[in-house]
Design a protein around this motif. Structure first.
Motif, PDB file in Angstrom:
ATOM      1  N   LEU A 227      49.936  39.492  45.154  1.00  0.00           N
ATOM      2  CA  LEU A 227      49.440  40.768  44.636  1.00  0.00           C
ATOM      3  C   LEU A 227      50.503  41.834  44.877  1.00  0.00           C
ATOM      4  CD1 LEU A 227      45.792  40.537  46.077  1.00  0.00           C
ATOM      5  CD2 LEU A 227      46.588  39.833  43.810  1.00  0.00           C
ATOM      6  N   HIS A 232      45.722  44.350  39.778  1.00  0.00           N
ATOM      7  CA  HIS A 232      44.864  43.247  40.206  1.00  0.00           C
ATOM      8  C   HIS A 232      43.571  43.829  40.779  1.00  0.00           C
ATOM      9  CE1 HIS A 232      45.979  44.228  44.349  1.00  0.00           C
ATOM     10  NE2 HIS A 232      47.230  44.302  43.925  1.00  0.00           N
ATOM     11  N   GLY A 234      42.342  43.422  43.717  1.00  0.00           N
ATOM     12  CA  GLY A 234      42.397  43.767  45.125  1.00  0.00           C
ATOM     13  C   GLY A 234      42.507  45.256  45.379  1.00  0.00           C
ATOM     14  N   LYS A 239      34.327  43.895  45.239  1.00  0.00           N
ATOM     15  CA  LYS A 239      34.621  42.715  44.439  1.00  0.00           C
ATOM     16  C   LYS A 239      33.897  42.819  43.106  1.00  0.00           C
ATOM     17  CE  LYS A 239      36.839  40.765  47.900  1.00  0.00           C
ATOM     18  NZ  LYS A 239      38.312  40.600  47.888  1.00  0.00           N
ATOM     19  N   ARG A 450      43.564  35.637  33.987  1.00  0.00           N
ATOM     20  CA  ARG A 450      42.473  36.260  34.756  1.00  0.00           C
ATOM     21  C   ARG A 450      41.426  35.169  34.998  1.00  0.00           C
ATOM     22  NH1 ARG A 450      41.232  40.532  31.601  1.00  0.00           N
ATOM     23  NH2 ARG A 450      42.501  41.999  32.817  1.00  0.00           N
ATOM     24  N   THR A 453      37.850  33.292  41.323  1.00  0.00           N
ATOM     25  CA  THR A 453      38.274  32.757  42.615  1.00  0.00           C
ATOM     26  C   THR A 453      37.229  31.774  43.149  1.00  0.00           C
ATOM     27  OG1 THR A 453      37.177  34.453  43.954  1.00  0.00           O
ATOM     28  CG2 THR A 453      39.389  34.975  43.093  1.00  0.00           C
ATOM     29  N   GLN A 459      39.795  37.756  39.493  1.00  0.00           N
ATOM     30  CA  GLN A 459      41.127  38.101  39.982  1.00  0.00           C
ATOM     31  C   GLN A 459      42.154  37.836  38.881  1.00  0.00           C
ATOM     32  OE1 GLN A 459      43.184  40.021  41.350  1.00  0.00           O
ATOM     33  NE2 GLN A 459      42.469  39.579  43.442  1.00  0.00           N
ATOM     34  N   GLU A 461      46.294  36.970  37.923  1.00  0.00           N
ATOM     35  CA  GLU A 461      47.383  36.169  38.499  1.00  0.00           C
ATOM     36  C   GLU A 461      48.616  36.268  37.626  1.00  0.00           C
ATOM     37  OE1 GLU A 461      50.204  33.200  38.616  1.00  0.00           O
ATOM     38  OE2 GLU A 461      48.617  32.867  37.124  1.00  0.00           O
TER      39      GLU A 461
END
Length: 512
Positions: A227, A232, A234, A239, A450, A453, A459, A461
């Motif tokens: 990240l 992203h 995070g 969440k 996308r 998880t 999430q 990537e």
């Protein structure tokens, strides 16, 4: 009556088919033929003319300059002192344009300040400007065409079918365009973002990400858990649930989230980093067009964006980078933005018709995202009020509803030559053989996928950014194919903006 109608239909059909085949195909010949209309194509043609050679550009585009005239006006330059040659001249011409009072139609130059003026070019004698409006860049490229008096054949599409490129003794002899015209030369240059001529000539290439082990790298392949930027999930306070009914996988997944597993860390895959249109927006009421509502728009398609706002996101406008005359070069930013993640995997190898559908899907996605953020009541009022100040720039891309002609093809095909520029080259861990150019921008990639998880959250990537200690050299052997492959084809990237793949390919049809 039925037979008459059938005969009429058949006669009309035959006539249309006949019209679809060229009736007056021509043959064109020059020392060098360039395929593609990007900034690299124009720059290469200028250099060829300066060397006293003849050159023809044949390109699918109507508008020249690629991304440099297609919305990417906020230039990412890294270390400006390594930018020289014709690229430096281009930015010098940009400076000359904005040094005139008439260039500031919608904004006082003093109001804009010194943003974008940058630093003197490496010779110190001529000022450069790194930030510009799309139409200014296109005008400079057209100026170069006229000044150096070389031919440009527009709307000329390479025939990518078998026989479209003629070779002899592993050398390119000619290529044919869909209108039937044939182009012959001693040397061919592929200056497309896609590498279509390179591929049609049989040069070895890859699409997607290599595994870490392929070139012994740290930042390649699937990058789950990495990240680096703020693009992203995070960055959110909470969440984000991916399911239609939150917490219930059986209810299905909301749009723009993949159910495919992301792959193991460091492994190769077929995916390429996301594309977007670099929009030129304006907040000047005299030069502003409201964001269009695309056909088929459905607010539910942007449920993910609504949940991102619920989770505390408030930085929607952070990458509205200012360019002259109250305009922007607008780029992707945050967990979900203008990048259509996952919408481009098939683009590099797709047919022209398939690419057109992919481009249309990107346009609808991006216009829908803008409309949602500007109008939907689930978007925070403060964000909607900010967005009301913005629209498309009315004096840009005037023949395309103010929408860019060129999508940002961040990567497509990657040639495999005697040397493949990899991480150890640009991080200066080893000497680069036969250096012929320089780069300086960070190791940089936008998101690639996308996913969900293992814990059941959304999430992104693939977005990475790794600082470099300094400029690096580019090897000549990275610009040519392996000798067993077609001719002497090579890739070369002029430094107009950051890219992760070369955008020019040279093909010699004689030994060098």
């Amino acid at each position: 009556m039925k037979r008459h109608a059938l005969n009429l239909f058949l006669a009309t059909f035959v006539s249309l088919v006949a019209l679809s085949f060229p009736t007056h195909a021509e043959e064109h010949q020059a020392d060098i033929v360039i395929y593609g209309g990007t900034s690299a194509a124009i720059t290469a043609a200028v250099q060829i003319k300066r060397m006293g050679k003849s050159v023809i550009i044949a390109c699918p585009e109507e508008h020249l300059g690629g991304l440099s005239s297609g919305g990417l006006g906020w230039t990412d330059t890294g270390n400006k002192t390594v930018i020289g040659g014709l690229a430096r001249e281009f930015y010098g011409r940009v400076y000359d344009h904005y040094d005139k009072a008439e260039a500031w139609k919608w904004q006082d130059r003093e109001d804009y300040g010194n943003t974008g003026q940058g630093t003197p070019a490496i010779d110190g004698d001529r000022r450069t400007m790194w930030i510009f409006e799309p139409h200014v860049a296109e005008a400079i490229f057209e100026e170069l065409v006229s000044e150096f008096n070389f031919e440009v054949h527009r709307d000329a599409w390479l025939d990518r079918n078998e026989g479209g490129v003629t070779t002899s003794d592993s050398k390119i002899v000619s290529f044919r365009t869909l209108d039937g015209d044939v182009y012959r030369a001693k040397m061919f240059i592929d200056a497309t973002y896609e590498g279509d001529l390179m591929a049609a000539a049989g040069v070895e290439y890859t699409v997607g990400r290599e595994a870490l082990a392929t070139y012994m790298e740290d930042w390649n392949g699937v990058q789950t858990g990495v990240l680096h930027h703020g693009h992203h999930f995070g960055v959110l306070k909470e969440k984000v649930d991916p399911y239609v009914h939150r917490g219930d996988p059986s209810s299905g997944v909301i749009k723009h989230v993949s159910t495919e597993p992301p792959g193991d860390y460091g492994t190769a895959d077929h995916r390429v980093q996301a594309y977007c249109y670099r929009l030129c927006m304006s907040n000047d009421p005299r030069n502003r067009v409201p964001f269009p509502k695309p056909e088929g728009y459905a607010p539910s398609d942007y449920e993910l964006m609504a949940r991102i706002y619920e989770a505390g996101w408030r930085a929607t406008l952070r990458k509205f980078d200012p360019i002259p005359n109250h305009k922007t070069d607008t780029n992707n930013h945050g967990p979900m933005s203008s990048d259509f993640i996952g919408g481009n995997y098939e683009y590099p190898e797709a047919s022209y018709e398939e690419r057109e559908a992919i481009l249309e899907a990107h346009r609808r996605y991006q216009q829908g995202w803008l409309y949602f953020v500007s109008h939907d009541p689930r978007v925070p009022e403060s964000t909607r009020n900010q967005m009301k100040d913005w629209g498309l720039a009315a004096d840009e891309f005037t023949d395309n509803d103010n929408w860019p002609h060129q999508i940002y093809v961040r990567e497509a095909r990657r040639m495999v030559g005697p040397v493949v520029m990899a991480e150890h080259h640009i991080r200066s861990n080893i000497d680069v053989p036969k250096p012929v150019g320089m780069g300086s921008y960070t190791i940089d990639s936008h998101n690639v996928q996308r996913y969900i998880t293992p814990e059941g959250h959304v999430q992104n990537e693939g977005d990475i950014g790794v600082h470099l200690e300094g400029p690096y050299s580019i090897s000549y052997d990275a610009l040519t194919p392996k000798k067993s492959k077609i001719a002497r084809i090579s890739s070369f990237r002029f430094v107009f903006h950051r890219r992760t793949q070369p955008s020019v390919v040279f093909a010699w049809s004689r030994s060098s």
